[in-house]
Design a protein around this motif. Structure first.
Motif, PDB file in Angstrom:
ATOM      1  N   LEU A  56       0.858  -1.176   0.000  1.00 12.06           N
ATOM      2  CA  LEU A  56       0.000   0.000   0.000  1.00 12.06           C
ATOM      3  C   LEU A  56       0.897   1.230   0.000  1.00 12.06           C
ATOM      4  CD1 LEU A  56      -2.750   1.460   0.337  1.00 12.06           C
ATOM      5  CD2 LEU A  56      -2.439   1.249   2.817  1.00 12.06           C
ATOM      6  N   TYR A  57       0.912   1.964  -1.102  1.00 15.54           N
ATOM      7  CA  TYR A  57       1.728   3.170  -1.185  1.00 15.54           C
ATOM      8  C   TYR A  57       0.951   4.342  -0.601  1.00 15.54           C
ATOM      9  CZ  TYR A  57       4.507   0.413  -4.466  1.00 15.54           C
ATOM     10  OH  TYR A  57       5.265  -0.560  -5.033  1.00 15.54           O
ATOM     11  N   VAL A  58       1.525   5.008   0.371  1.00 13.90           N
ATOM     12  CA  VAL A  58       0.886   6.156   1.015  1.00 13.90           C
ATOM     13  C   VAL A  58       1.715   7.395   0.705  1.00 13.90           C
ATOM     14  CG1 VAL A  58       0.160   7.200   3.191  1.00 13.90           C
ATOM     15  CG2 VAL A  58      -0.040   4.726   2.865  1.00 13.90           C
ATOM     16  N   GLY A  59       1.139   8.320  -0.042  1.00  8.99           N
ATOM     17  CA  GLY A  59       1.814   9.575  -0.343  1.00  8.99           C
ATOM     18  C   GLY A  59       1.410  10.636   0.657  1.00  8.99           C
ATOM     19  N   LEU A  60       2.336  11.025   1.515  1.00  6.94           N
ATOM     20  CA  LEU A  60       2.035  12.032   2.545  1.00  6.94           C
ATOM     21  C   LEU A  60       3.334  12.696   2.961  1.00  6.94           C
ATOM     22  CD1 LEU A  60      -0.243  13.212   4.367  1.00  6.94           C
ATOM     23  CD2 LEU A  60       0.476  11.571   6.105  1.00  6.94           C
ATOM     24  N   GLY A  61       3.564  13.905   2.465  1.00  8.43           N
ATOM     25  CA  GLY A  61       4.764  14.639   2.828  1.00  8.43           C
ATOM     26  C   GLY A  61       4.696  15.147   4.256  1.00  8.43           C
ATOM     27  N   GLU A  62       5.846  15.553   4.760  1.00 13.85           N
ATOM     28  CA  GLU A  62       5.896  16.015   6.153  1.00 13.85           C
ATOM     29  C   GLU A  62       5.000  17.229   6.379  1.00 13.85           C
ATOM     30  OE1 GLU A  62      10.095  14.807   8.054  1.00 13.85           O
ATOM     31  OE2 GLU A  62      10.253  16.237   6.402  1.00 13.85           O
ATOM     32  N   ASP A  63       4.976  18.155   5.406  1.00 12.81           N
ATOM     33  CA  ASP A  63       4.135  19.343   5.567  1.00 12.81           C
ATOM     34  C   ASP A  63       2.657  18.972   5.574  1.00 12.81           C
ATOM     35  OD1 ASP A  63       6.395  20.901   5.651  1.00 12.81           O
ATOM     36  OD2 ASP A  63       6.314  21.483   3.535  1.00 12.81           O
ATOM     37  N   ALA A  64       2.273  18.056   4.666  1.00 17.52           N
ATOM     38  CA  ALA A  64       0.873  17.626   4.622  1.00 17.52           C
ATOM     39  C   ALA A  64       0.489  16.886   5.893  1.00 17.52           C
ATOM     40  CB  ALA A  64       0.640  16.741   3.396  1.00 17.52           C
ATOM     41  N   ALA A  65       1.423  16.075   6.410  1.00 17.35           N
ATOM     42  CA  ALA A  65       1.150  15.356   7.653  1.00 17.35           C
ATOM     43  C   ALA A  65       0.955  16.340   8.806  1.00 17.35           C
ATOM     44  CB  ALA A  65       2.289  14.385   7.960  1.00 17.35           C
ATOM     45  N   ALA A  66       1.783  17.387   8.835  1.00 14.11           N
ATOM     46  CA  ALA A  66       1.648  18.392   9.888  1.00 14.11           C
ATOM     47  C   ALA A  66       0.303  19.106   9.778  1.00 14.11           C
ATOM     48  CB  ALA A  66       2.799  19.390   9.807  1.00 14.11           C
ATOM     49  N   ALA A  67      -0.116  19.375   8.535  1.00 10.87           N
ATOM     50  CA  ALA A  67      -1.418  20.030   8.344  1.00 10.87           C
ATOM     51  C   ALA A  67      -2.559  19.131   8.800  1.00 10.87           C
ATOM     52  CB  ALA A  67      -1.601  20.410   6.871  1.00 10.87           C
ATOM     53  N   ASP A  68      -2.358  17.816   8.699  1.00  4.43           N
ATOM     54  CA  ASP A  68      -3.371  16.859   9.150  1.00  4.43           C
ATOM     55  C   ASP A  68      -3.211  16.524  10.634  1.00  4.43           C
ATOM     56  OD1 ASP A  68      -4.461  16.732   6.649  1.00  4.43           O
ATOM     57  OD2 ASP A  68      -3.370  14.942   6.035  1.00  4.43           O
ATOM     58  N   ARG A  74       3.413   7.910  13.814  1.00  6.47           N
ATOM     59  CA  ARG A  74       2.143   7.515  14.437  1.00  6.47           C
ATOM     60  C   ARG A  74       1.224   6.854  13.411  1.00  6.47           C
ATOM     61  NH1 ARG A  74      -2.712  11.550  16.235  1.00  6.47           N
ATOM     62  NH2 ARG A  74      -4.252   9.931  16.618  1.00  6.47           N
ATOM     63  N   LEU A  75       1.187   7.418  12.188  1.00  8.82           N
ATOM     64  CA  LEU A  75       0.345   6.846  11.150  1.00  8.82           C
ATOM     65  C   LEU A  75       0.775   5.419  10.827  1.00  8.82           C
ATOM     66  CD1 LEU A  75      -1.927   7.173   9.128  1.00  8.82           C
ATOM     67  CD2 LEU A  75      -0.304   8.226   7.549  1.00  8.82           C
ATOM     68  N   VAL A  76       2.078   5.207  10.731  1.00 13.01           N
ATOM     69  CA  VAL A  76       2.588   3.854  10.479  1.00 13.01           C
ATOM     70  C   VAL A  76       2.157   2.913  11.597  1.00 13.01           C
ATOM     71  CG1 VAL A  76       4.680   2.452  10.329  1.00 13.01           C
ATOM     72  CG2 VAL A  76       4.545   4.604   9.090  1.00 13.01           C
ATOM     73  N   GLY A  77       2.271   3.381  12.852  1.00 18.59           N
ATOM     74  CA  GLY A  77       1.877   2.554  13.984  1.00 18.59           C
ATOM     75  C   GLY A  77       0.401   2.206  13.964  1.00 18.59           C
ATOM     76  N   GLU A  78      -0.438   3.188  13.588  1.00 15.34           N
ATOM     77  CA  GLU A  78      -1.878   2.936  13.528  1.00 15.34           C
ATOM     78  C   GLU A  78      -2.209   1.910  12.446  1.00 15.34           C
ATOM     79  OE1 GLU A  78      -4.247   4.039  15.414  1.00 15.34           O
ATOM     80  OE2 GLU A  78      -3.363   5.692  16.543  1.00 15.34           O
TER      81      GLU A  78
END
Length: 239
Positions: A56-68, A74-78
């Motif tokens: 499963l490829y998840v595209g999420l840059g650090e800036d986008a993750a911070a905005a979310d 944490r997302l990987v752990g979930e």
């Protein structure tokens, strides 16, 4: 497209041909069996092979993750916890795709290309004339020839190339590429020796690593120099 079944009105409803089940004086309508939903199917695999998992490829840059308001860790752990709950037998492995700052492009495309998705066509790179510094394959191609760089020489070149346009001083190179207690940790003069050996193997392109007198070394992009940047794995700046 969603198709919604309309409930027929009382005047048009067809009579049921199934007799109601009676219990005492009350009539109970028979229950219709609900067909189970079909399980999702995977694409057919070639003969002699079997499906062993998925990516499963998840595209999420650090800036986008911070905005979310979430950290990638944490997302990987979930996601791992969800997988473990749904399929306790599943084994998981997470890999973070790295890319040079300002590389552009969609995050998910960068991830797929970095992690070797065979469905993503890699851009063709013209290798003649000039030099190709391939940080993904860790090699330097000069025309049709591969420069015989040692592992240390390539990592030194990579460290300077990744900081294109910036002067990298000798102490910073030592701290980045060698552990503080390494038995072979060099001094500043030894770095000059490493650079001299590296240049000797770059042939006509030796001067892509410029000496900034009294400061260190710098890489400046030229028209005949192509850099294929790595976007996966741990930091490339450690031996």
């Amino acid at each position: 497209m969603t198709i919604t079944a309309l409930r027929p009105s009382l005047s048009t409803r067809r009579p049921s041909f199934e007799a109601p089940v009676t219990s005492g004086s009350s009539a109970v309508a028979p229950k219709r069996a609900t067909a189970p939903e079909p399980a999702p199917r995977i694409r057919p695999v070639p003969d002699g092979t079997e499906a062993r998992g998925f990516v499963l490829y998840v595209g999420l840059g650090e800036d986008a993750a911070a905005a979310d308001h979430i950290e990638l860790a944490r997302l990987v752990g979930e996601l791992r916890a969800l997988t473990s709950r749904l399929a306790p037998s599943a084994q998981t492995h997470a890999a973070v795709a790295l890319a040079p700052s300002g590389a552009g492009g969609r995050d998910v495309d960068v991830v797929r290309r970095a992690l070797g998705d065979p469905a993503v066509q890699q851009p063709a790179v013209e290798t003649e004339p000039g030099i190709v510094i391939d940080l993904t394959r860790k090699r330097v191609a000069i025309g049709d020839d591969i420069a015989p760089l040692t592992y240390r020489e390539f990592e030194l070149l990579q460290h300077i190339v990744l900081r294109e346009g910036s002067t990298v001083d000798r102490c910073a190179i030592i701290d980045a590429l060698w552990d503080a207690d390494a038995a072979d940790r060099p001094n500043e003069r030894t770095i000059d020796v490493h650079v001299r050996r590296l240049r000797s193997k770059l042939g006509a392109y030796a001067e892509i690593i410029r000496t900034v007198r009294g400061a260190g070394y710098r890489f400046d992009r030229h028209a005949d120099v192509t850099v294929l940047a790595t976007a996966t794995g741990p930091s490339p700046d450690r031996f």
